[in-house]
Structures are given as structure tokens and as C-alpha cells.
Design a protein around this motif. Structure first.
Motif, PDB file in Angstrom:
ATOM      1  N   SER A   6      40.060  23.664 -67.648  1.00  0.00           N
ATOM      2  CA  SER A   6      39.661  24.592 -67.422  1.00  0.00           C
ATOM      3  C   SER A   6      40.502  26.275 -67.471  1.00  0.00           C
ATOM      4  O   SER A   6      41.752  25.735 -66.969  1.00  0.00           O
ATOM      5  CB  SER A   6      39.019  24.991 -66.141  1.00  0.00           C
ATOM      6  N   THR A   7      40.738  26.848 -67.960  1.00  0.00           N
ATOM      7  CA  THR A   7      41.052  27.908 -67.434  1.00  0.00           C
ATOM      8  C   THR A   7      40.134  28.719 -66.986  1.00  0.00           C
ATOM      9  O   THR A   7      41.136  29.734 -65.695  1.00  0.00           O
ATOM     10  CB  THR A   7      41.520  29.084 -68.909  1.00  0.00           C
ATOM     11  N   ARG A   8      38.949  29.663 -67.297  1.00  0.00           N
ATOM     12  CA  ARG A   8      38.173  30.684 -66.629  1.00  0.00           C
ATOM     13  C   ARG A   8      37.958  30.477 -65.172  1.00  0.00           C
ATOM     14  O   ARG A   8      38.306  30.970 -64.183  1.00  0.00           O
ATOM     15  CB  ARG A   8      36.698  31.396 -67.190  1.00  0.00           C
ATOM     16  N   THR A   9      37.118  29.483 -65.693  1.00  0.00           N
ATOM     17  CA  THR A   9      36.834  28.923 -63.809  1.00  0.00           C
ATOM     18  C   THR A   9      37.810  29.003 -62.369  1.00  0.00           C
ATOM     19  O   THR A   9      37.711  29.287 -61.370  1.00  0.00           O
ATOM     20  CB  THR A   9      35.724  28.089 -64.023  1.00  0.00           C
ATOM     21  N   HIS A  64      26.439  24.234 -63.835  1.00  0.00           N
ATOM     22  CA  HIS A  64      27.732  24.741 -63.702  1.00  0.00           C
ATOM     23  C   HIS A  64      26.926  26.768 -63.197  1.00  0.00           C
ATOM     24  O   HIS A  64      27.152  27.487 -63.578  1.00  0.00           O
ATOM     25  CB  HIS A  64      28.570  25.210 -65.308  1.00  0.00           C
ATOM     26  N   LEU A  71      32.545  31.451 -73.094  1.00  0.00           N
ATOM     27  CA  LEU A  71      33.873  30.680 -73.306  1.00  0.00           C
ATOM     28  C   LEU A  71      33.681  29.240 -72.809  1.00  0.00           C
ATOM     29  O   LEU A  71      33.881  28.729 -71.656  1.00  0.00           O
ATOM     30  CB  LEU A  71      34.872  31.956 -72.782  1.00  0.00           C
TER      31      LEU A  71
HETATM   32  N1   CP Z   1      33.478  29.114 -69.012  1.00  0.00           N
HETATM   33  C1   CP Z   1      33.873  28.207 -69.129  1.00  0.00           C
HETATM   34  O1   CP Z   1      33.391  27.361 -67.316  1.00  0.00           O
HETATM   35  O2   CP Z   1      35.254  28.489 -68.350  1.00  0.00           O
HETATM   36  P1   CP Z   1      36.674  27.328 -68.736  1.00  0.00           P
HETATM   37  O3   CP Z   1      36.485  25.797 -69.490  1.00  0.00           O
HETATM   38  O4   CP Z   1      37.791  28.065 -68.884  1.00  0.00           O
HETATM   39  O5   CP Z   1      36.192  26.829 -67.354  1.00  0.00           O
END
Ligand code: CP
Length: 335
Positions: A55-58, A135, A274
């Protein structure tokens, strides 16, 4: 639902008043997210940010959200860095971690794993994504973004026309978004995917008791011609046992400026949960759209911080105490 002290495992937990409360709390948190104000309201609190899948964002937005509210973050990335790799059960992991933390965010590659973890936990658990299942915080930030983007065009979520494009079979963000859209009136969803990557019937069943109308096609140009929002997704190659199989679908559903200009209504909004897959064989959302003012993907990721701050505030019950320990930011900030 009562958020205070509770787990957030599925978007099914929420009704419209709950969502309005989360959105109004997110609005209140904007000065802190924009670094105009600092609050230390969660001073002393600890988040365990347990990401057993990439993961980056979450991961970073949940961690930053907790830090901005004044709390501290402990985190793990990947199963191999934990004792799960030595055969420890989710039950034991949860019992142990909940002794160290006030709240836990967890992501795992198996559908249902976060529920299993939460059952053993002594503190609230937030689902950061479980396999191809759900999610929920992504659906909330997507819906918040949809509301804001439509408002700027004098429209509301009631009456929304949206195209969901790509790997609708495996995309958990799409699954949660479809379910939450059932709470709204007169929503039309164009489901656009390769035939074998269509939305699962279990998610389509959720449309039955709602006013959602849906249409399925594999013709992207047709499906994007009459919508307010295009929601692109990536082929979820990590859900395929055979990588060669996933590569057959890459590049089949792509959007670029030329396709957008020739087929969409003016000012159609473009979203994506994303990451977008920017490798040449995939490229579902072409970088030539980066300067398009209707590309909302970074407004979407910014909104993720607000929504995740709001979830912490409401689950830990500090939404009315933000200003008790607040002050102005004194460092340089051009947010
Ligand atoms: N949208 C999302 O869950 O991105 P990550 O996988 O980078 O967390």
C-alpha cells in the motif's frame, strides 16, 4: 451506526446519516489537514497500522491522519516482517497488538481476514482492504470526492450517472463503492469491463433493493458517453494465480485525452482509486490527462486524509475536542 468504539469492517455498516456525519466531520478537519492549525487531541494514543499487503495511499494517509491528530503510529509492512511468517495465527496477532494500541488499521490479502482479526481484538479495527472483498474507507473518500466534484457543477449524488471501468471482478474499491451508491436515489451505473472481469453477482445483488439502474458493456467509448463521472480501475494482477492470464486484460480498457474529448460530455469528471498501472502494456489512465482540470485523482487522494482523520475522530470520540489543544501552524506551508 454508532461509530464510537466500533470496528469499521464493511461499507454495509453505514446509512446515509452516518455518511453525512463522517463528511461534516471531514469538513471540520480541513484546517488541520491543510496545516493551518495543529491539534494534539490524540496525544498519547497509539495506532497500529498493520499492512500485510502492499500500500502507498491507505497506509500513509491513515498514519498521517493519526499523526496530524497528535497520536503516534507503529506499523508493519508485509507478512514476512511479522510473526505471521512463523505460523502465528491472526487471533494471537490481534490479541497481542490490541494490548499495545488504542486502534488498529489492517490490510490483508485474504477476504474476511480483517473480520477474523477484529473478532479477537480488544480495540477498534478499521479495514484497510481485505483481499478482493471490501475497502470501506476508500468508498467513503470516493463518495466524498464525488459529492464535492458534483457540487461544483450544481449536481448531487442523487441522480448520479457513473461509469465503473476495468477489473470489476477483483477490485475491492469498486465493490464497496457499488454498495454505498445503493443508499442514494436514481443512480445509474455503467459497468464496463472485459467479459470475464465483470462485477460479481453478489455485488450486483445489492442493487436489487435499491433504485440503482445498471448496464453492462465491454465497449468503453459507448459506456463513457453519458455519465457525470468516469471511475477507472487497474487490472488487479495480484488476485490472479496466473500472471500470464492477467496480462491478457491489460490495455483493453484505457482512457486518454483523445478518447475523452471524442466521447465524453464536457467536464466529465475522471476518478481512479489509484495506483494506476503506468506501465506501457497497461496504462489504463494515460498521463496525457494529467493537465485535464476534470482529472480528480489527486483531489481524491487528498480527501482520503480528511476521511481517515474523521474516522479516527468519530471512533475515538474526540470530534468536539479538536480545538482544546489547538494552535496555529508556525512553519512554512503552502498547502
Ligand atoms: N487506493 C489504495 O488502496 O491505494 P494503496 O494500495 O496505495 O493503499
Amino acid at each position: 451506526m454508532e461509530l464510537l468504539g466500533n470496528h469499521i469492517l464493511s461499507i454495509d455498516q453505514f446509512e446515509r446519516p452516518d455518511i453525512e456525519k463522517i463528511f461534516s466531520t471531514s469538513d471540520l478537519l480541513l484546517p488541520y489537514a491543510k496545516r493551518e492549525r495543529i491539534t494534539r487531541v490524540l496525544k498519547g494514543a497509539i495506532l497500529s497500522n498493520m499492512f500485510f499487503e502492499p500500500s502507498t495511499r491507505t497506509r500513509i494517509s491513515f498514519g498521517s491522519a493519526f499523526n496530524i491528530l497528535g497520536g503516534e503510529v507503529r506499523e508493519t509492512t508485509g507478512i514476512e516482517a511479522t510473526s505471521l511468517a512463523k505460523g502465528e495465527s491472526l487471533y494471537d496477532t490481534s490479541r497481542v497488538l490490541s494490548g499495545y494500541s488504542d486502534i488498529i488499521v489492517m490490510r490483508h490479502h485474504e477476504a474476511g481476514s480483517v473480520n477474523e482479526f477484529a473478532e479477537a481484538s480488544r480495540v477498534p479495527v478499521i479495514n484497510g482492504g481485505d483481499g478482493d472483498n471490501e475497502h470501506p474507507s476508500q468508498a467513503l473518500l470516493d463518495l466524498y470526492t464525488i459529492e464535492k466534484e458534483l457540487k461544483s457543477k450544481n449536481k448531487t449524488i442523487d441522480g448520479l450517472r457513473i461509469a465503473l471501468i476495468g477489473d470489476l471482478k477483483n477490485g475491492r474499491a469498486v465493490h464497496s463503492l457499488c454498495k454505498v451508491l445503493c443508499l442514494f436515489d436514481n443512480v445509474t451505473i455503467n459497468l464496463i469491463s472485459p467479459e470475464k472481469l465483470g462485477l460479481p453477482s453478489s455485488i450486483k445483488d445489492s442493487f436489487d433493493d435499491s433504485s440503482v439502474k445498471f448496464h453492462e458493456t465491454n465497449d468503453i467509448k459507448k459506456g463513457i458517453s453519458d455519465v457525470d463521472i468516469i471511475y477507472m480501475t487497474r487490472i488487479q494482477e495480484e488476485r490472479f494465480s496466473d500472471k500470464a492470464e492477467s496480462s491478457k486484460y491489460k490495455g483493453l480498457m484505457s482512457l486518454n485525452q483523445d478518447i475523452y474529448t471524442k466521447n465524453c460530455e464536457p467536464n466529465t469528471i475522471i476518478m481512479h482509486p489509484l495506483p494506476r498501472d503506468s506501465r506501457p502494456d497497461a496504462n489504463e489512465l494515460d498521463p496525457d490527462l494529467n493537465q485535464n482540470p476534470n482529472l480528480a485523482i489527486y483531489r481524491q487522494t487528498d480527501n482520503g486524509l480528511l476521511i481517515r482523520m474523521a474516522l479516527f475522530a468519530l471512533v475515538l470520540g474526540i470530534e468536539s475536542k479538536l480545538e482544546d489543544s489547538a494552535s496555529d501552524v508556525i512553519w512554512y506551508s503552502n498547502k
